[in-house]
Each structure stands twice: as structure tokens, then as C-alpha cells.
Write an enzyme that holds these catalytic residues in place. Structure first.
Site, short mmCIF file in Angstrom:
data_model
loop_
_atom_site.label_atom_id
_atom_site.label_comp_id
_atom_site.label_asym_id
_atom_site.label_seq_id
_atom_site.Cartn_x
_atom_site.Cartn_y
_atom_site.Cartn_z
N CYS A 2 9.87 55.71 73.81
CA CYS A 2 10.72 54.73 73.14
C CYS A 2 9.90 54.01 72.07
CB CYS A 2 11.24 53.71 74.13
SG CYS A 2 11.98 54.47 75.60
N ARG A 35 11.23 57.48 67.29
CA ARG A 35 10.72 57.62 68.66
C ARG A 35 11.85 57.69 69.70
NH1 ARG A 35 5.34 56.45 69.51
NH2 ARG A 35 5.81 55.94 71.68
N TRP A 83 14.65 56.18 74.14
CA TRP A 83 14.80 57.62 74.39
C TRP A 83 14.91 57.71 75.90
CZ3 TRP A 83 15.99 61.66 71.64
CH2 TRP A 83 15.73 62.94 72.12
N ASN A 109 8.47 51.26 77.68
CA ASN A 109 8.38 52.67 77.29
C ASN A 109 7.59 53.36 78.39
OD1 ASN A 109 8.02 55.13 75.96
ND2 ASN A 109 6.23 54.39 74.84
N GLY A 110 8.08 54.48 78.90
CA GLY A 110 7.32 55.21 79.92
C GLY A 110 8.14 55.42 81.18
N GLU A 499 6.76 83.70 70.53
CA GLU A 499 6.88 82.33 70.02
C GLU A 499 5.96 82.14 68.80
OE1 GLU A 499 8.74 79.94 70.10
OE2 GLU A 499 7.62 78.13 69.64
N LYS A 503 7.37 81.05 65.10
CA LYS A 503 6.89 79.89 64.34
C LYS A 503 6.52 80.30 62.92
CE LYS A 503 8.12 77.23 66.23
NZ LYS A 503 8.75 77.24 67.49
N GLU A 506 9.75 81.14 60.81
CA GLU A 506 10.59 80.02 60.38
C GLU A 506 9.86 79.06 59.45
OE1 GLU A 506 12.22 77.81 63.68
OE2 GLU A 506 10.41 78.05 64.85
N HIS A 522 4.38 102.90 72.03
CA HIS A 522 5.72 103.49 72.03
C HIS A 522 6.41 103.34 70.67
CE1 HIS A 522 5.38 104.24 76.28
NE2 HIS A 522 4.95 103.00 76.43
N LYS A 625 18.29 71.56 63.10
CA LYS A 625 17.67 71.20 64.38
C LYS A 625 18.59 71.48 65.55
CE LYS A 625 14.35 69.60 66.89
NZ LYS A 625 13.28 70.61 67.11
C1 F6R Z 1 12.60 77.31 66.93
C2 F6R Z 1 13.67 76.48 67.41
C3 F6R Z 1 14.94 77.14 67.84
C4 F6R Z 1 15.52 76.43 69.07
C5 F6R Z 1 16.91 77.01 69.42
C6 F6R Z 1 17.48 76.38 70.66
O1 F6R Z 1 11.49 76.56 66.57
O2 F6R Z 1 13.57 75.27 67.45
O3 F6R Z 1 14.75 78.49 68.09
O4 F6R Z 1 14.64 76.59 70.15
O5 F6R Z 1 17.78 76.81 68.35
O6 F6R Z 1 17.66 75.01 70.50
P1 F6R Z 1 17.82 74.07 71.76
O7 F6R Z 1 16.55 74.12 72.54
O8 F6R Z 1 18.08 72.72 71.18
O9 F6R Z 1 18.97 74.60 72.54
#
Ligand code: F6R
Length: 630
Positions: A2, A35, A83, A109-110, A499, A503, A506, A522, A625
Site C-alpha cells: 500500500c 502502489r 492494495w 502496509n503489510g 517465459e 519476455k 513482447e 526432433h 495489461k
Molecule cells: C506477459 C503477460 C501476459 C499475461 C497474460 C495473463 O508478460 O503479462 O502474458 O500473463 O495476459 O494475464 P493475467 O495473469 O492477468 O490473467
């Protein structure tokens, strides 16, 4: 995670009269909103009383509330942007929480780990609670100590002494800020495993979760040490430990501009969030087990008999969250011996999956709003499955619609590319796996305790990687012109490789693929040509021998065909040196926990490469996001 602000100035006519507590605190909250933003609240001390307002939702909701019901002018105030951890994002659970008959206000916070035991004790003394939060318990404890132990007499140390005594009882991680109507010109704060900074002004002083809480007013700051209490007035700052012994903070000058202050001085939210990871994992593990290693997942409100009868687990998620699920599969199957499938949410319901009342669906989502995952969870529920959500966003749709939830406590993730949420998801899924193993008797309590102890060492090891990241950053810069990068891994290293590739795709918009190292021969090995960069995630040589040896031969295979190999290996693994252009060493850890470490250099690499190309790492092109469409 938070945001917290505190302020004390002088009343009109003395010192700096132009600042009102309300304005300072609101400005601080605006800067700290990154935050947490599921509720906000403020309390001021004026005319011998505490006045407070709080509201769920964004800060704008609180501002509307303040316009409708203004607070009196004051020079002492505290504010909070939340949060949610304990208790959903409601008006009632928002901070501040009051005690001592409304004379004391507290923000926090915590996570207070022993809140249940303290709540029971205070309830027995006749205290009633209005919210579901651990914060209200801390407020009641401080209020009780102030009133009943110290007799409400400021000569006995007042609020500072009450805070000290309370901190001696509180377990977990916390930053607490309190004001009391009987001490109108004082804010008392405490910190343990949670951030708090003091801002030094002229005739006014400030407190903040970080310097962005007061950067518009002063650049002089004092960093507090662990387990310290600070009492500020307009003209003084007094620091002690939790037992009243004088202590010192570290003064420094803040030369960041306000925008970088919100990012903790990092150039991007993504870099900040990568650095938040030790804390994200620590907070996710906190408060889930007792000293004997017995897990008590309070939020997991599914009948234990039902959990015992589960004969199949299906993990549903997308993107990075699905890779967290793939890592978790290895641990859950090993610890619980329950067959575990991981399925992309958007594929799940179109293949007529076999789901019944003995199936446990574990959805993983940072946002809790991903439509693909939500629809898959709904479908599974219709088929009679029990659903658990691993989620980072309290009160979001997926946990609300699931039978139970296990929150990750990574704090808000602002950068579009997920980093800290991924590690927190793995940690939470591991807790779930261990809990099932405990419940079903697949593991002795001592074994669970040992694994929890190893997990507990992970945050410091992540920090070690972050503190020694120069080599990987340089590599990222040097490889800015790469056209394609491949990632290889085996066992838990396989989802880590995927992963790492995601990264890079993207953030840097270059071709990247993650492969299971054994799959190379293969087909994918045909991609290897002279100079092709290949990252290889190597398992610990202390683990299953064959695993390490097999990956080492995979490195040799690609190297023989001209690949430039960058190897992520455990400290002390000398064997890999002979086959690597570059070796990135990570601290020793048991094989199943290694993804919590081996992912970090890959995140740093992608960030460095994308930054070298001049790309916006917080908002990569074409992405959002929260993906709320199917
Ligand atoms: C990659 C990324 C996306 C999310 C995916 C699921 O860096 O952020 O691949 O992981 O869109 O999103 P959530 O976890 O919010 O369901």
C-alpha cells in the site's frame, strides 16, 4: 503493498503556514497511487478530534467524498492508498481504522501474521471489530495499550510508547502510522520488513512509503532501519527501536524528479518491478505457516474433505501466468501425487475437457480479469469442478467467482510485461501444493517445514542476483542487434525458457522461442546456424544427475552447430564453463525452486536489450495489461 503518507506542520501563524495536512497527504497519495488503488482514506487531527474519510476504488472516489463531506483544516494527518491483502476492497476495509473510542487512527502496509490470535485476545476484552482487516486488530491493540496499559497518560510515553509495546507483539511485515486526538501534533510510525521514509522539512516533517510521498515538498530524506519507530512533530524527528532505545536513520538527498520517484528511482516500472521481486515473494509467503511448518491457508475456504478427494488438478491460465502454472505442475505432482494438467484458458472449453466434482481447477491470473480465464473457470464450475484462484488483485472477478482464492502479495504490477507477479504466482502455487500434500498426508510435516525454509531463503537469493546483474545487462546491450534468440530448458527449466522467450518477444519485438532441450533433435535444431544466440537454463548438478548431464549434452549439440551459448547455471557448476560463451551463475537452491531464481536474469536480459533498442518497456506495442476480451 500500500501507499502511506504522514504529515505534521505548524498551526497557522507559526513556521510554514501555507501547507494544510489534507493537501500534503492527498498530493502524496496521488504520487503513491501506483502502489495500490483499490481504496483510499485519510485522517486528520483537528480541534482535539480525529476526522477521517475513506472510500473503496480509486483516489478520485475519496476526493469526491471529501468534496461532499469536507474535513476540518488541520496540520496533522495521515493517508493511505490500499492494495488489499486481508479483506476485500470495500469502504469498511479501507484504512484508516479507528480505536480508543475513535480517538486513534491507524494506517498499515503489510501483513500482520498473528492477527487472528490478537483478535481473539482483544475480542475477549470486549473489543468489537467492524472490518475483516488485520489492520483494525493492530489499531485495537495500540488503542488498548494506550488506554488500558498506559492509562491514556502522555506522561507515560503516550502514542510512541503504545506503538513500541504493540510492535513487540506484532509478527509479520508492517509499516504502521498512527495519530491520536490527545496528541494533535504528532504522527508515530513503525516499520518491520516494509518500507518507510521520513521527509525533513522546515517547520514540517513528512512520512512516506517512499520519497514520492513527499517529493513535492522536500528532498531531504531519512531512511529508517529495520524494527524502528519514528515520532515526528513539525520540528522534531525521534527514532527508537521497538524497545525505546534511541536509534538512527540514514539521511540522504533525493535528486530524482517526481516521475522517477514513483518508479523508486528506476527508469521504468518494469525495472522497479523486477527489483520488487524479493519482496513480492516474501510477502506471498508471509503468514501462511506456523513455527512447525504447518500451513494454514485461511483464504482457502473449500471443505478439506473435498480437497482430499481431488483426483485431478487442471491449471488454467494464459501467457506468463500459464508458465507459472507449468512450473507449479512439476512441484504439485511431485509433492501431492495428483495428476496435474496445465491448459491455456482459451483452449480449455473448446475441447470438451473431462471435468467432474473431483477435479480441482486452479486458475492463475495477475489481474483477475482475463476474460479467457474467467470464461474457462465459469465453464469448469458448470461441470461441477471446485475452483481455486491464484490472483494478485484483491476483489477482482476471477477470485470473486471462484470457490476459494489464494492471493499473491506482489503489489500492483504496472508494467504490461509481467515479472514480479510471475514469481509470486509460483510461490503461491507451491504453497497450495504443499497444503494439499499436508492435507492428504503425502508429506511429513518436517518435510513441508524444510521446503518452506528453502522457500524462505529465496528472496535473499533473488536480491543477490539483482545486486550482481551487470554481466547480464551488458549482454542485453551487446545483443541489441540479434534477429532471433532461442531458449532451452528441461524439467522446470522448460517453462522458464518459454517465459524468457516471451519476455524478449513482447519487449524487444524480436523472434524468440523457448524449447524443451530434449525436443531440439526432433526439429528445432535445424534453426541453429553460426552465431545463433541460445540461452540454456541448466539444472543444478546437485539434483538428479541425469538431468544435468542431459542438458550439458544439449549445450554441446547446439554449440557444435555454431550457436553462441549463454548458460544460466548454479554457482559452483564448473562443468558448464567449457561449453558456454557466457555463464550467468545463480545461487544454489533445490531444483524445484530454481525457477524463482533462473527467471530473473532472463527478465533483466530482455529489459536491457529492449532498452538498448530504445523501446518503451512499460507499454510495449499492441499489448494491454488486462485482457478483458476473448
Ligand atoms: C506477459 C503477460 C501476459 C499475461 C497474460 C495473463 O508478460 O503479462 O502474458 O500473463 O495476459 O494475464 P493475467 O495473469 O492477468 O490473467
Amino acid at each position: 503493498m500500500c501507499g502511506i503518507v504522514g504529515y505534521v506542520g505548524h498551526s497557522a501563524g507559526r513556521g510554514n503556514t501555507e501547507h494544510k495536512a489534507l493537501d500534503v497527504v492527498l498530493e502524496g497519495l496521488r504520487r503513491l497511487e501506483y502502489r495500490g488503488y483499490d481504496s483510499a482514506g485519510i485522517a486528520v487531527v483537528a480541534d482535539g478530534t480525529i476526522s477521517s474519510r475513506k472510500k473503496s476504488g480509486k483516489l478520485s472516489n475519496l476526493i469526491a467524498e471529501l468534496e461532499a463531506h469536507p474535513l476540518p483544516d488541520a496540520v496533522t494527518g495521515i493517508g493511505h492508498t490500499r492494495w488489499a491483502t486481508h479483506g476485500g476492497p470495500t469502504d469498511m476495509n479501507a484504512h484508516p481504522h479507528l480505536s480508543d473510542g475513535g480517538k486513534l487512527a491507524l494506517i498499515h502496509n503489510g501483513i500482520i501474521e498473528n492477527f487472528a490470535e490478537l483478535k481473539q485476545e482483544l475480542t475477549a476484552k470486549g473489543v468489537t471489530f467492524l472490518s475483516e482487516t488485520d489492520t483494525e486488530v493492530a489499531a485495537a491493540l495500540i488503542g488498548d495499550l494506550y488506554r488500558n496499559h498506559l492509562g491514556g497518560d502522555n506522561a507515560n510515553g503516550g502514542l510512541t510508547k503504545a506503538m513500541e509495546l504493540a510492535c513487540q507483539r506484532l509478527e509479520g511485515a508492517f509499516t504502521l502510522l498512527a495519530v491520536h486526538a490527545d496528541q494533535p501534533d504528532v504522527v508515530v510510525a513503525a516499520r518491520r520488513n516494509s518500507p518507510l521514509v521520513v521527509g525533513l522539512g522546515e517547520g514540517e516533517n513528512f512520512l512516506g512509503s517512499d520519497v514520492s510521498g513527499f517529493i513535492d515538498y522536500t528532498r531531504r530524506a531519512v531512511e529508517l532501519g529495520q524494527d524502528q519507530i519514528v515520532t515526528i512533530t513539525a520540528d522534531s524527528v525521534a527514532i527508537t527501536d521497538f524497545f525505546g532505545a534511541p536509534a538512527e536513520g540514514k539521511e540522504y538527498y533525493v535528486n530524482w524528479d517526481p516521475a522517477s520517484a514513483e518508479k523508486g528511482g528506476f527508469p521504468s516500472f518494469m525495472e522497479k518491478e523486477i527489483h520488487d521481486q524479493p519482496d513480492a515473494v516474501l510477502q506471498t509467503l508471509l503468514g501462511r505457516s506456523d513455527v512447525d511448518g504447518k500451513l494454514t491457508l485461511d483464504e482457502l475456504r473449500i471443505d478439506t474433505d473435498l480437497l482430499k478427494s481431488v483426483d485431478k488438478i487442471i491449471v488454467l491460465a494464459c501467457g506468463t501466468s500459464a508458465y507459472a502454472g507449468q512450473v507449479a505442475k512439476y512441484a504439485i505432482e511431485r509433492w501431492c501425487r495428483i495428476p496435474t494438467e496445465v491448459e491455456l484458458s482459451h483452449e480449455f472449453r473448446y475441447r470438451d475437457p473431462i471435468v467432474d466434482a473431483n477435479t480441482l481447477i486452479v486458475s492463475i491470473s495477475q489481474s483477475g480479469e482475463t476474460m479467457d480465464t474467467l470464461m474457462a473457470v465459469r465453464y469448469a464450475k458448470e461441470q461441477g469442478a471446485k475452483t481455486v484462484s491464484i490472483c494478485n488483485t484483491n476483489g477482482s472477478t476471477i477470485p470473486r467467482e471462484s470457490d476459494a482464492v489464494l492471493y499473491t502479495h506482489a503489489g500492483p504490477e504496472i508494467a504490461v510485461a509481467s515479472t514480479k507477479a510471475f514469481l509470486a504466482q509460483i510461490a503461491a502455487a507451491y504453497l497450495l501444493g504443499l497444503y494439499l500434500a499436508q492435507l492428504r498426508g503425502n508429506k511429513f510435516q518436517g518435510e513441508i517445514k524444510d521446503i518452506l525454509a528453502d522457500l524462505g531463503k529465496v528472496p535473499a537469493k533473488i536480491q543477490e542476483i539483482l545486486d550482481n546483474a551487470e554481466q547480464i545487462k551488458e549482454l542485453g546491450k551487446d545483443m541489441a542487434d540479434a534477429k532471433s534468440v532461442l531458449f532451452l530448458g528441461r524439467h522446470v527449466g522448460f517453462p522458464v525458457a518459454m517465459e524468457g522467450a516471451l519476455k524478449l518477444k513482447e519487449l524487444a519485438y524480436i523472434h524468440a522461442e523457448g524449447f524443451a532441450a530434449g525436443e531440439l533433435k526432433h526439429g528445432p535444431i535445424a534453426l541453429i546456424e553460426e552465431g545463433q544466440p541460445v540461452f540454456v537454463v541448466v539444472p543444478s548438478p546437485r539434483g538428479r544427475d541425469s538431468l544435468h548431464a542431459k542438458v550439458v549434452s544439449n549445450i554441446q549439440e547446439v554449440r557444435a552447430r555454431g550457436a553462441k551459448t549463454i548458460v544460466i547455471a548454479e554457482e559452483g557448476d564448473e562443468a558448464v564453463k567449457a561449453y558456454a560463451e557466457h555463464v550467468i551463475y545463480i545461487p544454489e537452491t533445490p531444483t524445484l525452486l530454481a525457477p524463482l531464481l533462473s527467471t530473473v536474469p532472463l527478465q533483466i536480459f530482455a529489459l536491457a536489450l529492449a532498452s538498448a533498442k530504445g523501446y518503451d518497456v512499460d507499454q510495449p506495442r499492441n499489448l494491454a495489461k488486462s485482457v478483458t476480451v476473448e
